[in-house]
Design a protein around this motif. Structure first.
Motif, PDB file in Angstrom:
ATOM      1  N   UNK A 300       0.808  -1.213   0.000  1.00  0.00           N
ATOM      2  CA  UNK A 300       0.000   0.000   0.000  1.00  0.00           C
ATOM      3  C   UNK A 300       0.847   1.273   0.000  1.00  0.00           C
ATOM      4  N   UNK A 301       2.166   1.157   0.103  1.00  0.00           N
ATOM      5  CA  UNK A 301       3.026   2.339   0.160  1.00  0.00           C
ATOM      6  C   UNK A 301       2.911   3.154  -1.125  1.00  0.00           C
ATOM      7  N   UNK A 302       3.069   4.485  -0.995  1.00  0.00           N
ATOM      8  CA  UNK A 302       2.916   5.347  -2.169  1.00  0.00           C
ATOM      9  C   UNK A 302       3.725   6.621  -1.995  1.00  0.00           C
ATOM     10  N   UNK A 303       4.304   7.084  -3.094  1.00  0.00           N
ATOM     11  CA  UNK A 303       4.911   8.410  -3.188  1.00  0.00           C
ATOM     12  C   UNK A 303       4.103   9.189  -4.210  1.00  0.00           C
ATOM     13  N   UNK A 304       3.631  10.360  -3.826  1.00  0.00           N
ATOM     14  CA  UNK A 304       2.782  11.162  -4.715  1.00  0.00           C
ATOM     15  C   UNK A 304       3.359  12.571  -4.836  1.00  0.00           C
ATOM     16  N   UNK A 305       3.476  13.042  -6.072  1.00  0.00           N
ATOM     17  CA  UNK A 305       3.947  14.398  -6.356  1.00  0.00           C
ATOM     18  C   UNK A 305       2.804  15.166  -6.992  1.00  0.00           C
ATOM     19  N   UNK A 306       2.349  16.213  -6.308  1.00  0.00           N
ATOM     20  CA  UNK A 306       1.177  16.953  -6.740  1.00  0.00           C
ATOM     21  C   UNK A 306       1.414  17.853  -7.937  1.00  0.00           C
ATOM     22  N   UNK A 307       0.337  18.378  -8.525  1.00  0.00           N
ATOM     23  CA  UNK A 307       0.437  19.232  -9.713  1.00  0.00           C
ATOM     24  C   UNK A 307       1.292  20.471  -9.453  1.00  0.00           C
ATOM     25  N   UNK A 308       2.146  20.778 -10.430  1.00  0.00           N
ATOM     26  CA  UNK A 308       2.973  21.974 -10.341  1.00  0.00           C
ATOM     27  C   UNK A 308       4.139  21.874  -9.382  1.00  0.00           C
ATOM     28  N   UNK A 309       4.392  20.712  -8.822  1.00  0.00           N
ATOM     29  CA  UNK A 309       5.495  20.558  -7.867  1.00  0.00           C
ATOM     30  C   UNK A 309       6.767  20.112  -8.573  1.00  0.00           C
ATOM     31  N   UNK A 310       7.907  20.346  -7.914  1.00  0.00           N
ATOM     32  CA  UNK A 310       9.221  20.037  -8.476  1.00  0.00           C
ATOM     33  C   UNK A 310      10.027  19.247  -7.455  1.00  0.00           C
TER      34      UNK A 310
END
Length: 408
Positions: A300-310
């Protein structure tokens, strides 16, 4: 008959005063010249010793045998005829980068370094052989060496959005192996030691810490980093979810926690070592050299990078066990409009959109919609192979290092 000129007695003191002033002026001028020469010499010596320090760092980056030649005091001499060119050098891991410290008798420098190349494959995209062809749809583009299953590459569509990007050059296509290139055992050992080294420390409120990399490491225990200012040789441990927001001032630190949530608008540089998940909201900037790693991920582990992020550095997720067949949600999610510079290595399922500058390695690259998901499909993704940055010490690669950043 010649007339005699007589010098009035009252002029003599004036002559003596003027003569004395002239002598003082000449003496002052000579002193200024001597001071200027001394300052110029000291500046020359300083620049020479700084150049020796930089030469020592460049030598370390290129010469794999250098550390073996160091004596017990970690010393070596750049030039046999120059006793003052003796350098003391230490290297150690700082997260997934190396911290290199060099000093002479009077001067010192410290630098974060990484690999000049992420692995022997030198890939823009690496997708292991899973017996399926890879499909590109929408505005997608891949520049650089591409490792794909033998089934090759197709150009398709998502609903009515056909491929309208740039086709992959045939000369760049290579055949991938059945698994991703694996991380080095030394790297896994160092991360495991860092994760297992949790300490029961005090929990300061609004901590203000600036620690030199030439001083002992500062260890803190924090659950919420809002309002904290932490810079340099600092490791933060947490036994619960850590929240970071735009009021946090973080630079070059390491954060070890189960879960990390970064709120909108945060800007800083840190390496995150998580045991579960990392969520990055919109308009976040992790400056170079930063990184996110989940080296012992669960299904279930997750890495999420949101919109407009760097994210500038690396994004790594490694599952210790085989992924359950029922697991169909992504372990890594990069939203449209976001950008990663450096290495993405996901031993799991990834949905990647936006831009990747560097290298992308993933066991599965899927695209999810409300109606279902597409396997081995890249939609709205641009990948550009780049050697402009240094990569983390993760996979086996040639020795050559590259300097990243001077640190205090």
């Amino acid at each position: 008959m010649k007339s005699k000129q007589v010098l009035s007695g009252h002029i003599l003191p004036t002559v003596l005063v003027i003569g004395t002033l002239m002598l003082l002026a000449v003496q002052a001028l000579l002193m200024l010249m001597d001071t200027g020469n001394r300052l110029a010499y000291e500046l020359l010596v300083r620049r020479q010793k700084e150049a020796w320090l930089e030469s020592a760092l460049l030598l370390y980056e290129q010469d794999s045998t250098l550390t073996a030649r160091l004596d017990e005091s970690r010393n070596f001499r750049l030039f046999d005829q120059e006793p003052e060119s003796e350098i003391t050098l230490w290297e150690e891991r700082w997260g997934l980068y190396e911290l290199i410290r060099v000093k002479t008798e009077s001067y010192r420098r410290a630098q974060l370094t990484g690999y000049a190349c992420e692995s022997a494959e030198n890939a823009a995209l690496y997708l292991p052989d899973n017996l399926r062809a890879v499909t590109l749809a929408g505005k997608s583009r891949i520049e650089g060496p591409v490792y794909l299953p033998p089934s090759g590459i197709l150009y398709g569509q998502v609903q009515s959005n056909f491929f309208h990007g740039k086709p992959v050059a045939e000369k760049n296509i290579r055949i991938s192996a059945s698994r991703l290139p694996m991380p080095e055992s030394r790297t896994l050992d160092s991360l495991r030691a860092l994760q297992d080294g949790f300490r029961d420390l005090s929990r300061p409120e609004n901590a203000q810490v600036r620690q030199s990399f030439f001083e002992p490491t500062v260890y803190l225990c924090c659950g919420n980093l809002s309002g904290h200012s932490l810079r340099g040789n600092v490791v933060v441990y947490a036994d619960q979810t850590v929240e970071i927001d735009s009021t946090s001032r973080l630079e070059d630190i390491i954060l070890v926690a189960p879960k990390v949530i970064i709120g909108p608008g945060f800007t800083g540089s840190l390496q995150i070592l998580a045991t579960d998940s990392v969520r990055i909201a919109e308009q976040v900037t992790l400056s170079y050299p930063s990184g996110i790693a989940v080296p012992r991920a669960a299904d279930h582990s997750c890495i999420e990078i949101g919109p407009g992020s760097r994210v500038n550095g690396y994004v790594i997720l490694r599952t210790e066990d085989r992924i359950s067949p029922e697991q169909r949600t992504p372990h890594f999610l990069q939203h449209p409009g976001s950008r990663t510079r450096g290495l993405i290595w996901i031993d799991g399922i990834a949905q990647v959109q936006g831009i990747v500058t560097g290298s992308l390695y993933a066991t599965e690259l899927n695209y999810y919609t409300s109606q279902g998901y597409y396997v081995n499909l890249l939609y709205g993704l641009s990948v550009y192979r780049s050697q402009a940055m240094a990569f983390p010490l993760w996979m086996k690669s040639e020795y050559r290092r590259k300097g990243i950043k001077w640190v205090d």
